[in-house]
Write a protein that holds these residues in place. Structure first.
Motif: not given
Length: 209
Positions: A149-163
């Motif tokens: 928690s508190g890290s900067i990460a690459v997240m995938l939303l709904d399997g499509e949108e990279g954030l």
């Protein structure tokens, strides 16, 4: 290039220099230059590559072996420096990784060889993480399924949108936080948490001047 010695010789000849003259400029003996160009030395030191690249005004990435065509990540002629693939966007790097096109490579120092296959660089689009990460910056990402928690990460939303976001979470919730205050926090709670997947930890930001 597969013939590093030939490349050094070509650069030297283009400057109209002798092996002795190049050696004097680089602080090595003529015999060292002879060994480089003859291919006797197969593992140039990292400091040597940096010095050669700086003097001839070329990228360290040009001193690269392309002999292993089966791998996206190719080792330089020096210990602990590797050629890391660059993807054109976050979604390209993680949304459809197997089908994504690698747009370039970047030489990087990686101490632990086991980190090489899980390391990539991605070109960031947008200003939601300004000023820490600006539009057009490269982020170096280590692929992994969880972050603190508190890290900067690459997240995938709904399997499509990279954030790319700062991630904070509790027992039943996850917040995706933009550094730019113009962007609101995206809050996911209870069942909504399953829409998110951690795909990588941002390890480094590379900015162009």
């Amino acid at each position: 290039m597969s013939d590093i010695g030939g490349y050094i010789k070509k650069l030297r000849n283009e400057r109209g220099m002798t092996q002795e003259e190049l050696g004097e400029i680089l602080g090595v003996k003529k015999a060292a230059v002879q060994k480089w160009e003859s291919g006797t030395v197969k593992n140039l030191k990292r400091s040597t590559i940096v010095t050669l690249a700086d003097y001839f005004g070329v990228s360290p990435g040009t001193f690269i072996s392309d002999t292993d065509e089966s791998s996206n990540v190719r080792a330089l002629y020096t210990e602990d420096i590797y050629r890391i693939p660059i993807f054109e966007s976050v979604s390209a790097g993680f949304g459809a990784y197997a089908d994504s096109r690698i747009v370039d490579y970047i030489p990087m120092y990686i101490k632990n060889p086991s980190d090489v296959p899980v390391t990539m660089a991605i070109r960031v689009q947008g200003d939601s993480m300004y000023p820490k990460i600006e539009d057009g910056d490269l982020i170096v990402v280590r692929k992994q399924s969880s972050v603190d928690s508190g890290s900067i990460a690459v997240m995938l939303l709904d399997g499509e949108e990279g954030l790319v976001k700062k991630v904070e979470y509790g027992k039943n919730w996850i917040d995706l936080i933009s550094i730019n205050p113009m962007y609101p926090v995206r809050h996911f709670e209870n069942e909504e948490v399953s829409r998110l997947r951690v795909v990588g930890l941002v390890k480094q930001v590379i900015k162009e001047i």
